[in-house]
Scaffold this motif. Structure first.
Motif, PDB file in Angstrom:
ATOM      1  N   UNK B  46     -12.127  -4.684 -11.476  1.00 10.11           N
ATOM      2  CA  UNK B  46     -11.355  -3.951 -10.725  1.00 10.11           C
ATOM      3  C   UNK B  46     -11.928  -2.546 -10.725  1.00 10.11           C
ATOM      4  N   UNK B  47     -12.049  -2.171  -9.339  1.00  9.54           N
ATOM      5  CA  UNK B  47     -12.475  -0.819  -9.063  1.00  9.54           C
ATOM      6  C   UNK B  47     -11.462   0.259  -8.644  1.00  9.54           C
ATOM      7  N   UNK B  48     -10.943  -0.103  -7.428  1.00  9.99           N
ATOM      8  CA  UNK B  48     -10.051   0.725  -6.721  1.00  9.99           C
ATOM      9  C   UNK B  48      -9.375  -0.086  -5.639  1.00  9.99           C
ATOM     10  N   UNK B  49      -8.150   0.545  -5.406  1.00  9.73           N
ATOM     11  CA  UNK B  49      -7.251  -0.276  -4.628  1.00  9.73           C
ATOM     12  C   UNK B  49      -6.375   0.586  -3.639  1.00  9.73           C
ATOM     13  N   UNK B  50      -5.872   0.132  -2.457  1.00 13.05           N
ATOM     14  CA  UNK B  50      -5.238   0.954  -1.495  1.00 13.05           C
ATOM     15  C   UNK B  50      -4.090   0.182  -0.952  1.00 13.05           C
ATOM     16  N   UNK B  51      -3.012   0.836  -0.908  1.00 15.55           N
ATOM     17  CA  UNK B  51      -1.907   0.332   0.115  1.00 15.55           C
ATOM     18  C   UNK B  51      -2.072   0.226   1.432  1.00 15.55           C
ATOM     19  N   UNK B  52      -1.393  -0.557   2.169  1.00 16.40           N
ATOM     20  CA  UNK B  52      -1.192  -0.316   3.697  1.00 16.40           C
ATOM     21  C   UNK B  52      -0.636   0.860   4.083  1.00 16.40           C
ATOM     22  N   UNK B  53       0.333   1.464   3.176  1.00 16.15           N
ATOM     23  CA  UNK B  53       0.812   2.860   3.571  1.00 16.15           C
ATOM     24  C   UNK B  53       0.079   4.171   3.396  1.00 16.15           C
TER      25      UNK B  53
END
Lengths: 115, 113
Positions: B46-53
């Protein structure tokens, strides 16, 4: 501090034989996922299991493939009567919980080669 | 049907410059997006994530941008380092489908010293 452990790393089978792939999740993780990566493709979801239960097997082929995660011991992905098209890298992942943004931790995979 | 697409199979950049990896998706139900990095003979990490908000999330040298109207996200790495050379996978999920990630085909990044 063991991560997700998969064995064997490499598995060679002849057509018609059975393949058994093992996965031990990270310590404390009770959610296990299996993914398959065909050459030149991304990983594709196969199945999601919790201890003794299959939660989602929507990505599993209907025939020859089965998975289990017993109360004791590793999760097993079993492929019966393997064919050449089963040759792929099979990755197992685990997670601590099932929250909406839960992070998956992957093992190093098992490379299955069918001769 | 490929719901998550990474149209660039490979990318080569010079050390110290910016790397931009792109990803497009078609399913408007996706509400969580992740980038994983994979070295040969290893599993994805895992590197990085983002939520749709959100439209941006930053972690050190890594920034992910999300453009929901265009159904497009990108990963920026700056400055790029030779150790960043790996295959990068974009993935997406729908809340409630925990663990069921839809992956793109991957982009191989080479950072030249």
């Amino acid at each position: 501090n063991a991560g997700v452990m998969q064995n064997p790393r490499h598995l060679v089978r002849r057509r018609g034989q059975e393949a058994r792939l093992r996965c031990s999740p990270m310590k404390g993780h009770s959610h296990v996922y299996w993914y398959r990566q065909l050459p030149e493709e991304g990983l594709k979801f196969m199945v999601y299991l919790q201890k003794e239960n299959i939660i989602d097997e929507s990505g599993m082929p209907k025939e020859r493939f089965s998975a289990e995660f017993p109360k004791e011991g590793p999760s097993i992905l079993r492929i019966q009567q393997v064919v050449r098209g089963d040759s792929a890298a099979y990755f197992c992942a685990s997670s601590l919980t099932t929250g909406p943004n839960e992070k998956l931790f992957f093992g190093s995979g098992t490379q299955l080669s069918v001769l | 049907d490929q719901q998550v697409k990474q149209n660039s199979p490979s990318l080569s950049v010079q050390e110290g410059r910016i790397s931009i990896l792109n990803c497009d998706y078609t399913n408007s139900m996706f509400d969580y997006f992740l980038w994983y990095k994979k070295y040969p003979a290893e599993g994805p990490t895992f590197l990085i994530s983002i939520s749709s908000i959100k439209d941006k999330n930053e972690d050190g040298r890594f920034t992910v941008f999300l453009n929901k109207s265009a159904k497009h996200l990108s990963l920026h790495i700056v400055p790029s380092q030779p150790g960043d050379s790996a295959v990068y996978f974009c993935a997406a999920s729908v809340s409630g489908n925990t663990g069921k990630l839809i992956f793109g085909q991957g982009t191989t990044l080479q950072v030249k010293p």
